[in-house]
Design an enzyme around this catalytic site. Structure first.
Site, short mmCIF file in Angstrom:
data_model
loop_
_atom_site.label_atom_id
_atom_site.label_comp_id
_atom_site.label_asym_id
_atom_site.label_seq_id
_atom_site.Cartn_x
_atom_site.Cartn_y
_atom_site.Cartn_z
N GLY A 1 -2.83 6.87 16.08
CA GLY A 1 -1.75 7.28 15.18
C GLY A 1 -0.38 7.34 15.83
O GLY A 1 0.16 6.32 16.27
N GLY B 1 0.84 -1.20 0.00
CA GLY B 1 0.00 0.00 0.00
C GLY B 1 0.87 1.24 0.00
O GLY B 1 1.88 1.30 0.71
N GLY C 1 1.39 4.98 3.50
CA GLY C 1 2.50 4.29 2.82
C GLY C 1 3.48 5.26 2.20
O GLY C 1 4.71 5.08 2.31
N GLY D 1 -3.26 11.26 9.98
CA GLY D 1 -2.41 12.00 9.03
C GLY D 1 -1.21 11.15 8.64
O GLY D 1 -0.75 10.30 9.41
N LYS E 1 -10.73 0.59 17.24
CA LYS E 1 -9.64 0.98 18.14
C LYS E 1 -9.98 0.63 19.58
O LYS E 1 -9.12 0.18 20.35
CB LYS E 1 -9.38 2.48 18.00
N1 LIG Z 1 -4.66 8.02 7.24
C1 LIG Z 1 -4.49 8.00 8.55
O1 LIG Z 1 -4.45 9.06 9.22
C2 LIG Z 1 -4.36 6.71 9.27
C3 LIG Z 1 -4.53 5.50 8.63
N2 LIG Z 1 -4.38 4.34 9.34
C4 LIG Z 1 -4.54 3.06 8.68
O2 LIG Z 1 -3.49 2.90 7.73
C5 LIG Z 1 -3.94 2.11 6.65
C6 LIG Z 1 -3.73 2.88 5.35
O3 LIG Z 1 -4.46 4.09 5.44
P1 LIG Z 1 -4.27 5.25 4.34
O4 LIG Z 1 -2.87 5.32 3.91
O5 LIG Z 1 -4.91 6.45 4.94
O6 LIG Z 1 -5.21 4.70 3.18
P2 LIG Z 1 -5.13 5.06 1.63
O7 LIG Z 1 -6.44 4.69 1.07
O8 LIG Z 1 -4.61 6.44 1.44
O9 LIG Z 1 -4.01 4.05 1.11
C7 LIG Z 1 -4.21 2.68 0.94
C8 LIG Z 1 -3.47 2.29 -0.31
O10 LIG Z 1 -3.49 0.87 -0.45
C9 LIG Z 1 -3.72 0.58 -1.81
N3 LIG Z 1 -4.27 -0.76 -1.94
C10 LIG Z 1 -5.52 -1.17 -1.66
N4 LIG Z 1 -5.64 -2.49 -1.93
C11 LIG Z 1 -4.45 -2.90 -2.37
C12 LIG Z 1 -3.94 -4.15 -2.80
N5 LIG Z 1 -4.71 -5.23 -2.86
N6 LIG Z 1 -2.65 -4.23 -3.18
C13 LIG Z 1 -1.87 -3.14 -3.15
N7 LIG Z 1 -2.29 -1.92 -2.75
C14 LIG Z 1 -3.56 -1.81 -2.38
C15 LIG Z 1 -4.67 1.66 -2.29
O11 LIG Z 1 -4.65 1.79 -3.69
C16 LIG Z 1 -4.12 2.88 -1.57
O12 LIG Z 1 -3.12 3.54 -2.33
C17 LIG Z 1 -5.41 1.77 6.94
O13 LIG Z 1 -5.46 0.52 7.60
C18 LIG Z 1 -5.83 2.88 7.88
O14 LIG Z 1 -6.89 2.50 8.70
C19 LIG Z 1 -4.04 4.31 10.66
C20 LIG Z 1 -3.86 5.47 11.35
C21 LIG Z 1 -4.04 6.76 10.71
N1 LIG Z 2 -9.46 7.96 10.06
C1 LIG Z 2 -8.73 7.86 11.26
C2 LIG Z 2 -7.26 7.82 10.96
C3 LIG Z 2 -6.50 7.31 12.08
O1 LIG Z 2 -6.69 6.25 12.60
C4 LIG Z 2 -9.02 9.05 12.16
O2 LIG Z 2 -9.66 9.98 11.69
O3 LIG Z 2 -8.66 9.01 13.33
NA NA Z 3 -0.47 4.78 18.39
#
Ligand SMILES: NC(=O)C1=CN([C@@H]2O[C@H](COP(=O)(O)OP(=O)(O)OC[C@H]3O[C@@H](n4cnc5c(N)ncnc54)[C@H](O)[C@@H]3O)[C@@H](O)[C@H]2O)C=CC1
Ligand SMILES: N[C@@H](CC=O)C(=O)O
Ligand code: NA
Length: 433
Positions: free
Chosen positions: A133, A11, A16, A308, A204
């Site tokens: 986070g 990802g 990522g 974030g 969470k």
């Molecule tokens: N954005 C945030 O503030 C936070 C996110 N998270 C967690 O981190 C993880 C990622 O979140 P984000 O980066 O925000 O999501 P995002 O949607 O921005 O990124 C996920 C990426 O994974 C890719 N993807 C999906 N299925 C795939 C596959 N089968 N193979 C390869 N790539 C694939 C998507 O195309 C996308 O680019 C999630 O589990 C989310 O809950 C946790 C804490 C905070």
């Molecule tokens: N979508 C979540 C991202 C972090 O876990 C949030 O808003 O807290």
């Molecule tokens: Na944490």
């Protein structure tokens, strides 16, 4: 030169891409801290053409092939969702690779099975980024507080809803506008209903309760209400009584009773009014804060950025350093324990307090009739205030603590009373003395 540890990144979205940036920016320091360089072996994405900043030779659409490649030592999963993330983690463990994940939805539902698979393979499963986070919270629960008895974990664990509620209260912005801002800033999940309807916070809460109480708690055990029903009237009513509205995750160990019933755990996520003097009331924007109450340690508070790209990537890299160090020394970190096996207590039996606002006709006897309905359900009233006179009077009632079922039955009965023209605001209240 020592051989590098090679990382598969699954990802490359908000989190990522930030992980990739930090890995590049801090390569020298990470090498010094781990004892071996860390190198990105590959980046699994869905659409390689959407990642012009990533060297083309690293990009692949074959996530499973990447995870099981013999030159990959460690896996970072930041795809999100249950599948294919679950299968990819299982494949990583079977191939003897430690995993760092940010995936609360997956950990909340499948944590037991994933931990068992990691333990069987003698590798690590770390997921500090999954809850609050950047805030170090899960490792303090797993490790630093492992010698104490935890009673309660209460906090704001969803940045998006906290941002929306803060914007609604501070600027008068509408819900839709505030949600669009949160999405733009990278706080919201791919599907923002996960945030708004409380699924993210419930996942969470399940993770926190599992670690805090050494018990398997899944998202299905968590009572969940989101913020989509919170109205500007609720926000205004909260202000009138010196409170603010927050989406809280509350995990409690409920002591057994004299009839020999043992301890249980009550885990809930819902909006609540809290006094503006409460430390959680000052937590604004996308920030998170979590109170932990432990028998010996007393009260602890954790505060910081809960969402974030960069803040979340900080937690991912912290875990990556930990699992990489374990890999270098040929060990695995502590797993999780679920020996307590406490049952989940339903919300209906959980004591809560309500704030209820009613439109009534100001006629003699109306207040007494309303009060009788509370008494009939065994709910004690803490305060009553009347605003207005004549046909447009409002009664604002705050209850004492009572089983949630009694409170909701009272509200249902009030809605049926001829003297009550409407129930204009109902919210739980936390932290009032
Ligand atoms: N954005 C945030 O503030 C936070 C996110 N998270 C967690 O981190 C993880 C990622 O979140 P984000 O980066 O925000 O999501 P995002 O949607 O921005 O990124 C996920 C990426 O994974 C890719 N993807 C999906 N299925 C795939 C596959 N089968 N193979 C390869 N790539 C694939 C998507 O195309 C996308 O680019 C999630 O589990 C989310 O809950 C946790 C804490 C905070
Ligand atoms: N979508 C979540 C991202 C972090 O876990 C949030 O808003 O807290
Ligand atoms: Na944490």
């Amino acid at each position: 030169m020592t051989a590098p540890l090679r990382v598969a990144l699954l990802g490359c979205g908000t989190v990522g891409s930030a992980v990739l940036r930090l890995l590049a920016d801090q390569a020298g320091d990470l090498t010094a801290r781990i004892g071996r360089p860390v190198e990105v072996a590959g980046v699994a994405v869905r659409r390689p053409d959407r990642h012009p900043d990533v060297p083309a030779e690293l990009l692949t659409t074959d996530a499973h092939g990447l995870v099981t490649r013999p030159d990959v030592d460690l896996v970072v999963e930041v795809i999100g969702g249950t599948e294919p993330a679950r299968s990819l983690l299982m494949a990583a463990f079977e191939a003897g690779k430690s995993v760092v994940s940010a995936n609360k939805a997956l950990l909340a539902d499948e944590g037991g099975e994933l931990h068992a698979a990691a333990a069987k393979a003698g590798v690590d499963l770390y997921y500090e980024a999954a809850v609050a986070g950047a805030i170090p919270l899960l490792r303090p629960l797993r490790e630093s507080l492992a010698g104490d008895q935890l009673r309660r974990v209460v906090g704001i664990v969803n940045g998006t809803t906290n941002y929306i509620l803060s914007r609604m209260a501070e600027t008068g912005h509408g819900f839709t506008e505030a949600l669009a801002e949160a999405t733009e800033l990278g706080y919201a999940e791919a599907d923002p209903t996960a945030d708004v309807d409380g699924f993210d916070a419930a996942a969470k809460a399940a993770i926190l309760a599992s670690l805090a109480f050494h018990t398997t708690v899944t998202a299905a055990d968590v009572h969940r209400e989101g913020i989509s029903a919170v109205t500007s009237t609720d926000v205004a009513r909260a202000t009138e009584i010196g409170c603010t509205v927050k989406l809280l995750a509350i995990c409690e160990r409920v002591p057994g009773n004299e009839d020999g019933e043992g301890d249980s755990v009550a885990v809930r996520v819902h909006p609540a009014m809290i006094p503006t003097t409460h430390p959680l009331a000052a937590v604004g924007g996308a920030f998170n804060a979590v109170f932990v109450e432990a028998e010996a340690a007393g009260q602890l508070m954790f505060y910081g950025q809960g969402a974030g790209g960069e803040p979340t990537a900080s937690a991912v890299l912290g875990d990556l350093v930990a699992v990489a160090r374990n890999r270098v020394t040929g060990t695995a970190g502590p797993g999780v324990t679920t020996y307590a096996g406490l049952p989940a207590r339903p919300i209906a039996e959980t004591p809560t307090r309500y704030h209820v606002s009613l439109d009534v006709a100001d006629r003699p006897g109306v207040l007494a009739t309303v009060a009788q309905e509370f008494a009939r359900h065994g709910v004690s009233i803490a305060t009553v205030r009347q605003d207005g006179r004549g046909d447009a009077a409002t009664l604002v009632i705050v209850t004492h603590s009572a089983p949630d079922a009694a409170l909701s039955a009272t509200v249902s009965a009030l809605r049926e009373m001829p003297a009550v023209r409407g129930v204009t605001s109902i919210l739980r209240v936390e932290g009032l003395s």
